[in-house]
Design a protein around this motif. Structure first.
Motif, short mmCIF file in Angstrom:
data_model
loop_
_atom_site.label_atom_id
_atom_site.label_comp_id
_atom_site.label_asym_id
_atom_site.label_seq_id
_atom_site.Cartn_x
_atom_site.Cartn_y
_atom_site.Cartn_z
N SER A 101 0.83 -1.21 0.00
CA SER A 101 0.00 0.00 0.00
C SER A 101 0.86 1.26 0.00
CB SER A 101 -0.95 0.00 1.20
OG SER A 101 -0.25 0.18 2.43
N TRP A 104 2.06 1.74 -3.58
CA TRP A 104 0.96 2.31 -4.37
C TRP A 104 0.77 3.79 -4.04
CZ3 TRP A 104 -2.11 -2.58 -2.81
CH2 TRP A 104 -2.00 -3.57 -3.81
N GLU A 105 0.86 4.09 -2.74
CA GLU A 105 0.69 5.47 -2.29
C GLU A 105 1.77 6.36 -2.88
OE1 GLU A 105 -0.20 7.56 2.06
OE2 GLU A 105 0.27 5.43 1.92
N ASN A 107 3.45 5.91 -5.57
CA ASN A 107 3.22 6.07 -7.00
C ASN A 107 2.11 7.07 -7.31
OD1 ASN A 107 4.67 4.14 -9.11
ND2 ASN A 107 4.56 3.02 -7.18
N SER A 108 1.20 7.25 -6.37
CA SER A 108 0.07 8.15 -6.61
C SER A 108 0.39 9.61 -6.29
CB SER A 108 -1.14 7.70 -5.76
OG SER A 108 -0.92 7.96 -4.38
N VAL A 135 3.91 -5.79 -7.09
CA VAL A 135 3.73 -4.34 -6.89
C VAL A 135 5.04 -3.61 -7.14
CG1 VAL A 135 3.24 -2.56 -5.16
CG2 VAL A 135 1.77 -4.58 -5.33
N SER A 139 5.85 -1.04 -10.41
CA SER A 139 5.89 0.36 -9.95
C SER A 139 6.27 1.29 -11.10
CB SER A 139 6.90 0.51 -8.81
OG SER A 139 7.08 1.87 -8.47
#
Length: 292
Positions: A101, A104-105, A107-108, A135, A139
Motif C-alpha cells: 500500500s 501504491w501510495e 506512485n500516486s 507491486v 511500480s
C-alpha cells in the motif's frame, strides 16, 4: 497480540534457515511447556517511538510507517522491510499488505519521484510475497532495493523485482536462501509423557482433513505430498527471480551469499550505503523523466 503455534505451523514459509531454526526451537519449547500461544507485542506506530518516522505531504496529509528525503528529482520514498515478513504484519513487523500500500501510495503522489526499499529481513510467509513482488515490479516510479543486513528468501524474492539491488557490505550483508519450506513439530511424545492421548476424529469422506498436525506422525506419503505442494511455489520463486535478474547465476539451492559473492553471481549490482541507494534511485528517476 497472541498467535497460536498451530497458525504458524500451518503456513508455508520462505525463510532463511537460521531464523527458521530459531523459530522451530521456540515452537518446540512452547509445546514442551504446555502452552500453544506465543505472545507477540502489538505494533506501535513509528511516530510514537521516533518523531521522524512519518512525513507530511504537500496537501498536509501525514504518512506513517515510511519516510521521504528530498533529492534533485523530487522526494525519494524510503520504505522499511524489516524483520520476519507476514501478509498482515503479525510478527512484530509491518505486513506485506502495508508495504504494498505504501508503494501504491508513493506512485500516486506527484511529489514522490522514486522509492528505496530498506531491507533487513530473513524472509517470511509466502502468502503476500508474490503480491508485494508484483507491486514492486510494476511500480511506475523506479525502485531500488538496499540490503543493509540480509535479504533472505521472501525478502530476496521482492528485492529481485527492484530496478537495482545495493548491498551495504561485501562481507556482512547477505542475500539468497531461495527456496520454501513448511514447519512440522511432532508433539506426540510430549503429550504421551503428560498422560494425554489426542484422537482426531474425521467425518465421513474427510480422510485428508488436517493431516499436517502435531499429534500424528508424518507418513512418507504425506511428506511426499507436502514436497509436491511446495514445488510449484519454489518454481514460481525461481521464475520470478530470473525474470527480475536475467543475468543471475545458479544460486537456487537455498544458500546465502555475502555481498562480494552476490556481485559476482549477478544477485546484486553494487556495494554502498543508504545514501548511495537514495542517489541511485534519484538518478534513475531523473533518467526516466528525460525519456518520458
Amino acid at each position: 497480540m497472541n498467535t497460536t503455534i498451530e497458525s504458524l505451523i500451518g503456513r508455508t514459509w520462505a525463510l532463511e534457515p537460521r531464523f527458521h531454526n530459531a523459530l522451530s526451537m521456540l515452537l518446540a519449547r512452547r509445546i514442551a511447556q504446555g502452552d500453544s500461544t506465543i505472545v507477540v507485542p502489538e505494533r506501535v506506530e513509528p511516530s510514537a517511538i521516533e518523531p521522524m518516522a512519518y512525513w507530511r505531504d504537500n496537501q498536509g496529509v501525514d504518512h506513517f510507517g515510511w519516510n521521504v528525503t528530498a533529492q534533485k528529482s523530487g522526494k525519494v520514498a524510503i520504505i522499511p522491510v524489516m524483520g520476519a515478513m507476514t501478509r498482515y504484519g503479525d510478527l512484530c513487523s509491518y505486513g506485506s499488505e502495508d508495504m504494498a500500500s505504501w508503494i501504491w501510495e508513493a506512485n500516486s503522489l506527484d511529489e514522490i519521484s522514486a522509492i528505496v526499499l530498506q531491507i533487513d529481513s530473513p524472509g517470511g510467509e509466502v502468502n503476500g510475497t508474490e503480491l508485494l513482488g508484483e507491486v514492486i515490479r510494476t511500480s511506475q516510479k523506479p525502485v531500488v532495493a538496499y540490503v543493509q543486513g540480509m535479504a533472505a528468501s521472501a525478502a530476496y524474492w521482492i528485492a529481485s523485482q527492484a530496478r537495482e539491488i545495493i548491498m551495504e557490505s561485501e562481507t556482512s550483508s547477505e542475500v539468497g536462501s531461495i527456496g520454501v519450506l513448511a514447519v512440522h513439530v511432532d508433539a506426540s511424545e510430549y503429550y504421551a509423557k503428560e498422560g494425554l492421548k489426542v484422537t482426531i476424529i474425521r467425518s465421513e469422506g474427510s480422510d485428508d482433513k488436517a493431516l499436517f498436525n502435531d499429534v500424528e506422525p508424518l507418513s512418507e506419503q504425506l511428506i511426499a505430498q507436502v514436497k509436491a505442494d511446495l514445488a510449484p511455489i519454489k518454481n514460481q520463486f525461481i521464475k520470478t527471480v530470473k525474470a527480475g535478474r536475467p543475468n543471475i547465476g545458479e544460486v537456487f539451492t537455498g544458500k546465502m551469499y555475502n555481498g562480494k559473492e552476490a556481485l559476482k553471481l549477478g544477485m546484486a549490482d553494487r556495494i554502498g550505503y543508504l545514501g548511495d541507494a537514495i542517489q541511485r534511485a534519484d538518478l534513475l528517476a531523473r533518467k526516466q523523466a528525460t525519456t518520458n
